[in-house]
Design a protein around this motif. Structure first.
Motif, PDB file in Angstrom:
ATOM      1  N   ALA A   7      58.465  24.434  48.071  1.00 30.19           N
ATOM      2  CA  ALA A   7      57.763  24.543  49.341  1.00 30.19           C
ATOM      3  C   ALA A   7      56.879  23.334  49.555  1.00 30.19           C
ATOM      4  O   ALA A   7      56.245  22.848  48.643  1.00 30.19           O
ATOM      5  CB  ALA A   7      56.914  25.811  49.355  1.00 30.19           C
ATOM      6  N   TRP A   8      56.852  22.880  50.787  1.00 28.98           N
ATOM      7  CA  TRP A   8      55.897  21.834  51.181  1.00 28.98           C
ATOM      8  C   TRP A   8      55.066  22.429  52.307  1.00 28.98           C
ATOM      9  O   TRP A   8      55.486  22.473  53.445  1.00 28.98           O
ATOM     10  CB  TRP A   8      56.613  20.572  51.641  1.00 28.98           C
ATOM     11  N   MET A   9      53.882  22.907  51.935  1.00 24.20           N
ATOM     12  CA  MET A   9      53.045  23.603  52.900  1.00 24.20           C
ATOM     13  C   MET A   9      51.612  23.559  52.405  1.00 24.20           C
ATOM     14  O   MET A   9      51.349  23.381  51.216  1.00 24.20           O
ATOM     15  CB  MET A   9      53.516  25.052  53.055  1.00 24.20           C
ATOM     16  N   TYR A  30      56.304  22.083  37.402  1.00 26.17           N
ATOM     17  CA  TYR A  30      56.952  23.355  37.710  1.00 26.17           C
ATOM     18  C   TYR A  30      56.366  23.983  38.977  1.00 26.17           C
ATOM     19  O   TYR A  30      55.815  25.094  38.970  1.00 26.17           O
ATOM     20  CB  TYR A  30      56.834  24.335  36.538  1.00 26.17           C
ATOM     21  N   TYR A  31      56.488  23.266  40.073  1.00 25.14           N
ATOM     22  CA  TYR A  31      55.937  23.742  41.341  1.00 25.14           C
ATOM     23  C   TYR A  31      56.602  25.042  41.804  1.00 25.14           C
ATOM     24  O   TYR A  31      57.770  25.304  41.483  1.00 25.14           O
ATOM     25  CB  TYR A  31      56.119  22.673  42.426  1.00 25.14           C
ATOM     26  N   PRO A  32      55.897  25.863  42.582  1.00 27.18           N
ATOM     27  CA  PRO A  32      56.498  27.095  43.126  1.00 27.18           C
ATOM     28  C   PRO A  32      57.757  26.792  43.928  1.00 27.18           C
ATOM     29  O   PRO A  32      57.821  25.793  44.653  1.00 27.18           O
ATOM     30  CB  PRO A  32      55.388  27.660  44.023  1.00 27.18           C
ATOM     31  N   VAL A  33      58.740  27.671  43.808  1.00 26.48           N
ATOM     32  CA  VAL A  33      60.016  27.435  44.481  1.00 26.48           C
ATOM     33  C   VAL A  33      59.960  27.907  45.928  1.00 26.48           C
ATOM     34  O   VAL A  33      59.128  28.733  46.304  1.00 26.48           O
ATOM     35  CB  VAL A  33      61.178  28.138  43.747  1.00 26.48           C
ATOM     36  N   GLN A  34      60.860  27.371  46.697  1.00 27.17           N
ATOM     37  CA  GLN A  34      60.973  27.749  48.100  1.00 27.17           C
ATOM     38  C   GLN A  34      61.383  29.219  48.228  1.00 27.17           C
ATOM     39  O   GLN A  34      62.065  29.757  47.354  1.00 27.17           O
ATOM     40  CB  GLN A  34      62.041  26.882  48.771  1.00 27.17           C
ATOM     41  N   ALA A  35      61.004  29.819  49.311  1.00 21.49           N
ATOM     42  CA  ALA A  35      61.340  31.230  49.522  1.00 21.49           C
ATOM     43  C   ALA A  35      62.847  31.456  49.506  1.00 21.49           C
ATOM     44  O   ALA A  35      63.336  32.477  49.003  1.00 21.49           O
ATOM     45  CB  ALA A  35      60.739  31.716  50.841  1.00 21.49           C
ATOM     46  N   MET A  71      56.495  28.549  38.522  1.00 21.96           N
ATOM     47  CA  MET A  71      57.484  28.446  39.585  1.00 21.96           C
ATOM     48  C   MET A  71      57.606  29.735  40.392  1.00 21.96           C
ATOM     49  O   MET A  71      57.839  29.699  41.605  1.00 21.96           O
ATOM     50  CB  MET A  71      58.851  28.078  38.997  1.00 21.96           C
ATOM     51  N   LEU A  72      57.467  30.881  39.708  1.00 22.67           N
ATOM     52  CA  LEU A  72      57.758  32.164  40.362  1.00 22.67           C
ATOM     53  C   LEU A  72      56.616  33.167  40.280  1.00 22.67           C
ATOM     54  O   LEU A  72      56.711  34.258  40.851  1.00 22.67           O
ATOM     55  CB  LEU A  72      59.009  32.777  39.717  1.00 22.67           C
ATOM     56  N   LEU A 136      66.415  22.997  37.917  1.00 25.64           N
ATOM     57  CA  LEU A 136      65.760  23.985  38.773  1.00 25.64           C
ATOM     58  C   LEU A 136      64.631  23.348  39.584  1.00 25.64           C
ATOM     59  O   LEU A 136      64.430  23.670  40.758  1.00 25.64           O
ATOM     60  CB  LEU A 136      65.210  25.130  37.925  1.00 25.64           C
ATOM     61  N   GLN A 137      63.888  22.448  38.965  1.00 31.98           N
ATOM     62  CA  GLN A 137      62.784  21.794  39.670  1.00 31.98           C
ATOM     63  C   GLN A 137      63.272  20.875  40.776  1.00 31.98           C
ATOM     64  O   GLN A 137      62.664  20.783  41.847  1.00 31.98           O
ATOM     65  CB  GLN A 137      61.961  20.955  38.685  1.00 31.98           C
ATOM     66  N   THR A 138      64.346  20.152  40.522  1.00 34.68           N
ATOM     67  CA  THR A 138      64.787  19.115  41.461  1.00 34.68           C
ATOM     68  C   THR A 138      65.861  19.597  42.427  1.00 34.68           C
ATOM     69  O   THR A 138      66.352  18.819  43.243  1.00 34.68           O
ATOM     70  CB  THR A 138      65.331  17.902  40.693  1.00 34.68           C
TER      71      THR A 138
END
Length: 705
Positions: A7-9, A30-35, A71-72, A136-138
Motif C-alpha cells: 500500500a502507498w497511502m 516487510y511493509y504491509p501488503v496491499q488489500a 506484513m499482515l 512477497l515483498q517485491t
C-alpha cells in the motif's frame, strides 16, 4: 516496470516502525501488503512446517514471524501439512542441486497456496526462505509459476571488515566498528544478529572480522574467545568467520626470532596456532593476508615469494578444509616501476605455485579502487590459480559517506569485461566464478561500508551497495537495474513514479561522480592519506606513487600517463585485443584516455574539441548533472519519512557543494599548468589554485584514515 504489492497511502505511516524511519531495518522492512494481496498472502503465510530444534531452521521461523507480523499483522503457526514447508527430500532436482542452492515449488492444496522450499542443506533452506520473503515483498510471488531453482555462482562470498581492535575502522565512514571487543564474549549485541540477518538475506556467507593491516593480538586466546562468541552468533545464518593473519605473528606473539616461511619452527608455530583457532571455531574459514604491501611484513622480508608465504598458511589450515586468501595488492617501496604493473610482475610468474586451497585476491583495477579503472591485468593471466575479486563498498575514493554513488554499474563494468585469454568468452566474471579455468574453489570479497551508525552505512543510499554486492556475489549475471529495483521495493514505500525517479538517480550517480572527480581517465588525484577532496597538485610525498602528479603528469605541454609501448608499456600485460582496445588514443573509450595516453592539450577528441575544452566541460557537466540528481530527489522527497528525507536532501546538497569544489579546484590547478585560455562560454573557477590548496591543507580530521 517496478512491481509493488504494498500500500502507498498516508495511513501506512502509522504502521512503520521507528527503525524503518531511520534506516536501521535496511531492506528487511516487510511493509504491509496491499488489500488486494492480503487474502492470498494471509493464506500462504498462515503456517509453517520445520524443525525448530535445528538452529538455522529456528531462525527461519523467527524471520517468518517478523515478516508475517509486519506484513499482515498476524502470526504464523507451526503445524504439519503447513502452507510453507521446508524439506530436504522429495524433489527430483535435489540430486543435482549444488550446495546452498534451493528450489521454491509453488502449488495448491485444497485450493490454498502452498510453497515448499527444498534444499540439500540448511543453508539452502535459509536462502530459499529469504528468497520467498523477497518475492512477497517485491510482488514477484506467483503461486502458479514453475519451480524456481537457484544456487550461488561463487563459493565464498566475503565481506572484508577493515575494523581494528580499538573499534576504529580504516576507510570507515559510518561510525565505529560493529564489533565491541571490550564486551565480548559476554555480550552478544542484538545488532550482531540483525547484521547476520541482512547478510543472509543476500547470500553473504563469510566475514573477515578484522583489518587486512592486521594486529597479531586477534590470534591470542584473549581474543579467540571473543571471536568464538561472534562465530557462534553468526553460524546459524550460514556465516563463517575469517581472521586476518599478520605475517610476523610468530615473532610478535609466538616468541620466535623469525617468521621465515621455510623455517620449520615457523611452520610448526602456524600449525599449532591454527589448530588452536579451530578448537575455538570449528568451522573457521581460514586466513586473509596482506603481506609485503605498504609496509606490512611478509615472506619477501626473508627473500621468499608470495607463494612461499601463502603455502605456509595453506598447509596449516588444510587439515581442517580451510582456505587462504592472499591479497595481490602489492607494490614495492623501492621499485620505480609503474605501480600499475607491479602486482602482475610479482604474481604472474608464480602461477601454478600456490597450494590448492589458496586464492589470490585481486582488486578490480590495477591502482586502488578509483572511480573508474580498467580491469586488473592479472585476471586472465593466472589460469592455474583461483583468482578472487576484491571490490570496495566503502567509498574511499568516491566521496566517502557524503556522496551518493550506486556502485553496481562499476562492478558490472569490470565483471563483464572479456580478458580475451583465451577468447572473448573469458570474462572477468567467468574467471572469478572458476568456470573459465575449471577451478572448484571460488571467492569474491567486498570491503565493507558498515559501521555502528543507526542506518549502518552513514549515507542511507549507500545501503544499496551492500545489497548489490551480495546479490552480484551470488549471481554476477544480475543487472544493475534489477538489483536496484529489488532494493528500492524492499527499502522504501514509494509510488511507482517516485520509485522510477529514485532508481534513475542511483543508476546515474556513479557516472556523475566520475565526471566531477576524474573525467577522461584521470585517477588518484584525491587528498593525500585520507583521500578526501580534490588535490591534483600533490607532488612532495616520500614516494612518487603516493602523489597526484605521478598519475596525471600535467605540465605546459600535455597531460596523461603513457602506458603504451612508448611509455611504461603496462598495456603489454593484457591480451592483444585489449591492447588494441586501449592502445590507440584516437579510438580509445575516452573514459580511459588519460589512463593510457599522454596527450597534448590541443589534442582533439571525437567531438572535435580539444582535451582542455573537454576537461573543462566534463567537470561542468558533472556539477550540472549533480544538480539534476538533487532536483530529482526533491521532487519525491515528500514520499520519504520526514527525518530520512531531510537527511538525504542534506547529503545531496553537500555532494553538490563538493562537486563544485572538485570542478573548481582541479580546473584551477590544470589551468595553472597549461596556461590555456578558458573555453568560450565556460565560467572559470572563482579563485586561483592557491585558494583551493589552502582548503585541502586544512583537512586535518577526515574520518577513516
Amino acid at each position: 516496470m517496478f512491481k509493488h504489492f504494498f500500500a502507498w497511502m498516508l495511513a501506512s505511516s502509522l504502521v512503520l516502525s521507528v527503525h524503518a524511519q531511520n534506516g536501521y531495518d535496511l531492506w528487511l522492512n516487510y511493509y504491509p501488503v496491499q488489500a488486494t494481496a492480503q487474502k492470498e498472502y494471509s493464506n500462504l503465510l498462515s503456517s509453517i512446517q520445520l524443525d525448530d530444534t535445528n538452529p538455522t531452521q529456528r531462525i527461519i521461523l523467527r524471520e517468518f514471524e517478523i515478516a508475517v507480523r509486519k506484513m499482515l499483522n498476524q502470526s504464523i503457526v507451526q503445524q504439519s501439512n503447513a502452507s510453507i514447508q521446508l524439506k530436504k527430500e522429495g524433489h527430483s532436482s535435489l540430486a543435482n542441486l549444488p550446495a546452498e542452492g534451493y528450489i521454491l515449488s509453488h502449488h495448491y492444496h485444497k485450493k490454498k497456496p502452498v510453497v515448499t522450499i527444498y534444499a540439500n542443506d540448511d543453508a539452502g533452506l535459509l536462502y530459499g526462505s529469504f528468497r520467498l520473503l523477497k518475492e512477497l515483498q517485491t510482488g514477484g510471488y506467483r503461486s502458479q509459476e514453475k519451480d524456481i531453482i537457484d544456487y550461488p555462482s561463487i563459493q565464498y562470498r566475503v565481506l572484508n571488515h577493515w575494523d581494528n581492535l580499538d573499534r576504529s575502522v580504516e576507510r570507515g565512514y559510518a561510525g565505529i566498528s560493529l564489533w565491541n571487543w571490550h564486551t565480548l564474549p559476554d555480550i552478544i549485541e542484538p545488532r550482531y544478529i540483525d547484521y547476520a540477518r541482512a547478510n543472509a538475506s543476500i547470500g553473504i556467507n563469510t566475514v573477515a572480522l578484522t583489518n587486512v593491516n592486521a594486529n597479531a593480538l586477534v590470534l591470542t586466546p584473549q581474543y579467540l574467545e571473543k571471536v568464538k562468541a561472534l562465530a557462534d552468533a553468526l553460524r546459524p545464518y550460514n556465516i563463517r568467520v575469517v581472521l586476518t593473519a599478520r605475517f610476523s605473528a610468530p615473532i610478535e606473539i609466538g616468541g620466535l626470532k623469525t617468521a621465515d616461511p621455510l623455517e620449520p619452527a615457523v611452520q610448526d608455530w602456524w600449525k599449532k596456532k591454527t589448530a588452536e583457532i579451530y578448537e575455538y571455531v570449528p568451522d573457521f574459514a581460514g586466513y586473509l593476508v596482506k603481506a609485503n604491501s605498504e609496509g606490512q611484513p611478509g615472506p619477501q622480508d626473508y627473500q621468499r615469494t608470495h607463494a612461499d608465504g601463502a603455502n605456509l598458511l595453506a598447509a596449516a589450515v588444510a587439515p581442517f578444509n580451510g582456505i587462504v586468501m592472499w591479497r595481490a595488492f602489492v607494490y614495492s617501496n623501492e621499485t620505480p616501476e609503474d605501480r600499475f604493473k607491479q602486482a602482475y610482475n610479482e604474481f604472474k610468474p608464480l602461477d601454478g605455485s600456490f597450494a590448492e586451497n589458496v586464492l589470490v585476491q585481486v582488486k578490480n583495477g590495477p591502482i586502488d579502487f578509483q572511480p573508474r579503472e580498467p580491469f586488473h591485468p592479472l585476471f586472465g593471466a593466472m589460469p592455474k590459480t583461483p583468482l578472487m575479486m576484491e571490490f570496495q563498498l566503502t567509498q574511499e575514493y568516491l566521496g566517502m559517506a557524503t556522496h551518493a554513488a550506486y556502485l553496481a554499474p562499476m562492478y558490472k563494468e569490470v565483471l563483464e569485461m572479456p580478458t580475451y585469454r583465451p577468447d572473448a568468452n573469458a570474462t572477468v566474471a567467468r574467471i572469478v566464478t572458476g568456470e573459465q579455468d575449471k577451478h572448484t574453489l571460488s571467492a569474491i570479497a567486498g570491503v565493507a561500508n558498515i559501521g555502528n551508525d543507526v542506518n549502518w552505512t552513514g549515507h542511507p543510499l549507500s545501503q544499496a551497495n551492500w545489497y548489490a554486492y551480495g546479490r552480484l556475489a551470488w549471481n554476477p549475471q544480475l543487472s544493475s537495474e534489477e538489483i536496484i529495483e529489488e532494493w528500492i521495493d524492499q527499502t522504501y514505500l514509494l509510488s511507482q513514479e517516485a520509485t522510477d525517479i529514485l532508481a534513475g538517480l542511483l543508476l546515474n550517480s556513479r557516472e556523475v561522480l566520475f565526471k566531477y572527480m576524474t573525467p577522461l581517465g584521470l585517477h588518484h588525484i584525491m587528498g593525500w592519506s585520507h583521500h578526501f577532496g580534490p588535490a591534483p597538485w600533490i607532488d612532495n610525498m616520500h614516494r612518487a606513487d603516493w602523489t597526484s602528479v605521478y598519475y596525471h603528469k600535467a605540465d605546459s605541454t600535455g597531460i596523461g600517463f603513457d602506458r603504451t609501448a612508448s611509455g611504461s608499456n603496462a598495456l603489454a600485460q593484457y591480451a592483444q585485443e585489449i591492447q588494441q582496445l586501449y592502445g590507440d588514443k584516437n579510438t580509445i573509450d575516452e573514459n580511459f584516455l588519460l589512463w593510457f595516453h599522454r596527450v597534448n592539450w590541443e589534442f582533439k577528441l571525437k567531438n572535435g574539441k580539444t582535451v582542455w575544452e573537454n576537461l573543462c566541460f566534463r567537470y561542468e557537466e558533472g556539477v550540472q548533472e549533480m544538480q539534476q540528481l538533487l532536483n530529482d530527489f526533491l521532487s519525491i522527497q515528500n514520499e520519504f519519512g520526514k527525518e530520512e528525507g531531510k537527511h538525504i536532501e542534506q547529503l545531496l546538497r553537500l555532494q553538490l557543494k563538493e562537486a563544485q569544489w572538485w570542478r573548481d579546484a582541479c580546473l584551477a590547478y590544470f589551468q595553472s599548468k597549461n596556461q590555456r585560455p578558458w573555453p568560450s562560454g565556460f565560467t572559470p573557477p572563482p579563485h586561483n589554485v592557491d585558494y583551493y590548496k589552502e582548503i585541502q591543507a586544512k583537512l586535518k580530521f577526515v574520518p577513516g584514515i
